[in-house]
Design a protein around this motif. Structure first.
Motif, PDB file in Angstrom:
ATOM      1  N   TRP A 156       0.818  -1.200   0.000  1.00  0.00           N
ATOM      2  CA  TRP A 156       0.000   0.000   0.000  1.00  0.00           C
ATOM      3  C   TRP A 156       0.859   1.261   0.000  1.00  0.00           C
ATOM      4  N   ASN A 157       0.316   2.331  -0.535  1.00  0.00           N
ATOM      5  CA  ASN A 157       0.994   3.602  -0.744  1.00  0.00           C
ATOM      6  C   ASN A 157       1.582   4.122   0.570  1.00  0.00           C
ATOM      7  N   CYS A 158       2.896   4.052   0.707  1.00  0.00           N
ATOM      8  CA  CYS A 158       3.558   4.408   1.966  1.00  0.00           C
ATOM      9  C   CYS A 158       4.927   4.996   1.684  1.00  0.00           C
ATOM     10  N   GLU A 159       5.539   5.581   2.700  1.00  0.00           N
ATOM     11  CA  GLU A 159       6.857   6.176   2.543  1.00  0.00           C
ATOM     12  C   GLU A 159       7.919   5.108   2.292  1.00  0.00           C
ATOM     13  N   THR A 160       8.915   5.492   1.515  1.00  0.00           N
ATOM     14  CA  THR A 160      10.010   4.570   1.190  1.00  0.00           C
ATOM     15  C   THR A 160      10.727   4.069   2.442  1.00  0.00           C
ATOM     16  N   GLU A 161      10.906   4.941   3.410  1.00  0.00           N
ATOM     17  CA  GLU A 161      11.667   4.593   4.613  1.00  0.00           C
ATOM     18  C   GLU A 161      10.837   3.861   5.655  1.00  0.00           C
ATOM     19  N   SER A 162       9.573   3.605   5.378  1.00  0.00           N
ATOM     20  CA  SER A 162       8.673   3.029   6.369  1.00  0.00           C
ATOM     21  C   SER A 162       8.872   1.526   6.535  1.00  0.00           C
ATOM     22  N   GLU A 163       8.449   1.028   7.700  1.00  0.00           N
ATOM     23  CA  GLU A 163       8.471  -0.414   7.926  1.00  0.00           C
ATOM     24  C   GLU A 163       7.464  -1.123   7.027  1.00  0.00           C
ATOM     25  N   ASP A 164       6.377  -0.433   6.670  1.00  0.00           N
ATOM     26  CA  ASP A 164       5.394  -1.034   5.761  1.00  0.00           C
ATOM     27  C   ASP A 164       6.043  -1.427   4.439  1.00  0.00           C
ATOM     28  N   PHE A 165       6.879  -0.532   3.901  1.00  0.00           N
ATOM     29  CA  PHE A 165       7.536  -0.841   2.622  1.00  0.00           C
ATOM     30  C   PHE A 165       8.554  -1.964   2.796  1.00  0.00           C
ATOM     31  N   LYS A 166       9.372  -1.876   3.828  1.00  0.00           N
ATOM     32  CA  LYS A 166      10.384  -2.907   4.042  1.00  0.00           C
ATOM     33  C   LYS A 166       9.745  -4.269   4.271  1.00  0.00           C
ATOM     34  N   ASN A 167       8.715  -4.322   5.107  1.00  0.00           N
ATOM     35  CA  ASN A 167       8.047  -5.592   5.391  1.00  0.00           C
ATOM     36  C   ASN A 167       7.323  -6.124   4.166  1.00  0.00           C
ATOM     37  N   GLY A 168       6.702  -5.231   3.405  1.00  0.00           N
ATOM     38  CA  GLY A 168       6.004  -5.661   2.198  1.00  0.00           C
ATOM     39  C   GLY A 168       6.955  -6.240   1.172  1.00  0.00           C
ATOM     40  N   PHE A 169       8.104  -5.584   0.987  1.00  0.00           N
ATOM     41  CA  PHE A 169       9.088  -6.095   0.032  1.00  0.00           C
ATOM     42  C   PHE A 169       9.640  -7.433   0.491  1.00  0.00           C
ATOM     43  N   ASP A 170       9.923  -7.543   1.786  1.00  0.00           N
ATOM     44  CA  ASP A 170      10.401  -8.808   2.354  1.00  0.00           C
ATOM     45  C   ASP A 170       9.390  -9.930   2.098  1.00  0.00           C
ATOM     46  N   ARG A 171       8.118  -9.664   2.338  1.00  0.00           N
ATOM     47  CA  ARG A 171       7.091 -10.684   2.136  1.00  0.00           C
ATOM     48  C   ARG A 171       6.979 -11.079   0.671  1.00  0.00           C
ATOM     49  N   PHE A 172       7.097 -10.099  -0.220  1.00  0.00           N
ATOM     50  CA  PHE A 172       7.011 -10.422  -1.644  1.00  0.00           C
ATOM     51  C   PHE A 172       8.140 -11.359  -2.055  1.00  0.00           C
ATOM     52  N   ILE A 173       9.342 -11.104  -1.579  1.00  0.00           N
ATOM     53  CA  ILE A 173      10.474 -11.984  -1.904  1.00  0.00           C
ATOM     54  C   ILE A 173      10.201 -13.396  -1.398  1.00  0.00           C
ATOM     55  N   ARG A 174       9.611 -13.513  -0.226  1.00  0.00           N
ATOM     56  CA  ARG A 174       9.285 -14.834   0.320  1.00  0.00           C
ATOM     57  C   ARG A 174       8.176 -15.509  -0.491  1.00  0.00           C
TER      58      ARG A 174
END
Length: 461
Positions: A143-161
């Motif tokens: 979801w639309n969030c800041e680049t530095e946010s945990e939402d982005f980091k966690n979302g990218f991590d989950r996608f890789i998994r």
């Protein structure tokens, strides 16, 4: 343990008439973040050599981008929006690649003013996903969030998994060691349909081949043999077994490992207790040890159980071990807890530090550690494939034999009803951590029905 390897194509996009300087600023920010997430697993393929500043906004560049990604054999695609973006470019590349695709764009800092126009990133993504749908692209979204946010980091991590699970299933080769035990009709699986639907291949290997290879390892004084035997004795109390039984168990494990490697199998299903007379020792310890080698094996020739374990192993990017447990009894005092048990095949790496490991009759005996646990089960009925999944935690409970852990859910009654009325059996796979969102998304890509343990199904009486 062999870690997963993911090749990710990254094709940022911008609107042609919006600021290139601002788009590059956004790109530099998110590229720095994604390069820091699982760099040992993810190889990033960019388009810096094809597009200005590595950002796609010209339709004429689509073929070159597609050719580069195909040559790199990417497993997944990331199409971050630096601003509104060009939907025909993003969707054109995604439609040509037909791999799991991730959509995201950074949250705009401010609205438009009379003096300057903003990026309108979210607006562009709404437009782009409509075109993705028209082109038949299956995509994930952070979801639309800041680049530095945990939402982005966690979302990218989950996608890789998620990509790791999808890649694993579509390339899975399962060593089928023997036939199912006669009483276990519940573990029957349609191997031909698994091959057609998912690309899962089963490789039949006789338990006699294990026995013969174990004999060879001992006779030829394989240099690994004595070293591994000493390793077992250093970790487990083997005093309840005769020396030759422990030695046989060590040889059998090495034999199974060799046969799986030679047949390029990432998981296996083992006949286990009904093949003990052939193998010369119960196979239980081997199953636990092979999980720690990154090649999980299910009991009782449970093919769907092997698929379950392979998916769980992929969820951790090949970095942690999983276990296959029987659902056995409810906790004597805790109504929301269940005993996850099996006669001795759990991986040693998951042992509770306070629990002493013993090897009795070729079967391990210890309790698993405390922590959050995700359970799941891949299974089928009437040509439909399901993935049951939910999260809970390891809790205290009475001591028992074999390998075990007491698992507490938020509402075990609901879980039990789900498992009873669904197309499942007494086997579930377990992994430490909270991975239900990853399994849910992977099931969507694979065409499985995700059966969420948190949602009420058919009620019991």
């Amino acid at each position: 343990m062999k870690k997963q390897s993911i090749v990710l194509g990254v094709a940022p996009t911008k609107r042609s008439f919006l600021s290139m300087e601002e788009a590059k600023r956004q790109k530099d920010k998110f590229m720095a973040v994604i390069r820091s997430i699982h760099p040992d697993v993810v190889t990033i393929v960019d388009i810096d050599d094809i597009c200005e500043n590595g950002i796609l906004y010209e339709t004429a560049k689509i073929p070159a981008v597609v050719d580069k990604f195909k040559a790199a054999k990417i497993d997944a695609l990331f199409t971050p929006h630096c601003d509104f973006g060009e939907e025909q470019c993003a969707a054109g590349v995604a439609a040509a690649m037909k791999v799991p695709t991730l959509m995201w764009g950074a949250r705009d800092e401010r609205p438009n003013t009379d003096e300057s126009r903003g990026r309108d990133t979210q607006c562009g993504m709404f437009a782009c996903t409509k075109v993705m749908k028209r082109f038949g692209v299956q995509y994930s979204y952070i979801w639309n969030c800041e680049t530095e946010s945990e939402d982005f980091k966690n979302g990218f991590d989950r996608f890789i998994r998620v990509v790791s699970v999808v890649k694993t299933v579509k390339n899975l080769r399962i060593a089928k060691f023997g036939a199912r035990p006669v009483p276990f009709m519940s573990v029957m699986a349609n191997e031909a349909d698994l091959a057609t639907r998912f690309g899962i291949t089963t490789i039949p290997i006789s338990p006699n081949a294990i026995a013969a290879r174990a004999d060879k390892i001992v006779e030829e004084k394989d240099p690994r043999y004595e070293e591994y035997l000493a390793d077992i004795k250093s970790r487990m109390d083997t005093s309840a077994m005769m020396e030759q039984q422990v030695a046989r168990a060590a040889a059998v494990k090495l034999a199974v490992q060799d046969l799986m490697v030679e047949n390029n199998c990432g998981a296996a299903a083992m006949e286990c207790w009904s093949a003990t007379s052939i193998l010369g020792v119960p196979i239980c310890m081997t199953l636990g040890e092979m999980a720690d080698e990154g090649m999980p094996i299910s009991c009782e020739t449970d093919i769907n159980g092997a698929v379950t374990l392979a998916m769980l192993h992929a969820v951790t990017l090949g970095k942690e071990s999983e276990f296959l447990a029987d659902l056995t009894i409810r906790h004597p005092q805790n109504d929301n807890a269940e005993l996850l048990w099996h006669c001795g095949p759990f991986p040693y790496s998951l042992k509770d530090p306070a629990s002493k490991a013993r090897l009795v009759g070729g079967q391990e005996r210890f309790e698993l550690k405390k922590g959050d646990i995700t359970l799941c089960r891949f299974d089928d009925i009437d040509g439909k494939y399901y993935l049951f999944g939910g999260e809970g935690r390891a809790v205290d409970g009475p001591e028992t034999n074999g390998t075990y852990v007491w698992f507490e859910a938020d509402n075990w009654k609901r879980w039990e009803e789900k498992l009873m009325f669904g197309p499942y059996i007494h086997h579930v796979g377990g992994i430490y951590g909270n991975y239900k969102p990853v399994l849910r998304e992977a099931a969507r890509y694979l065409g499985m029905i995700f059966d969420d343990a948190d949602e009420q199904g058919v009620y019991s009486l």
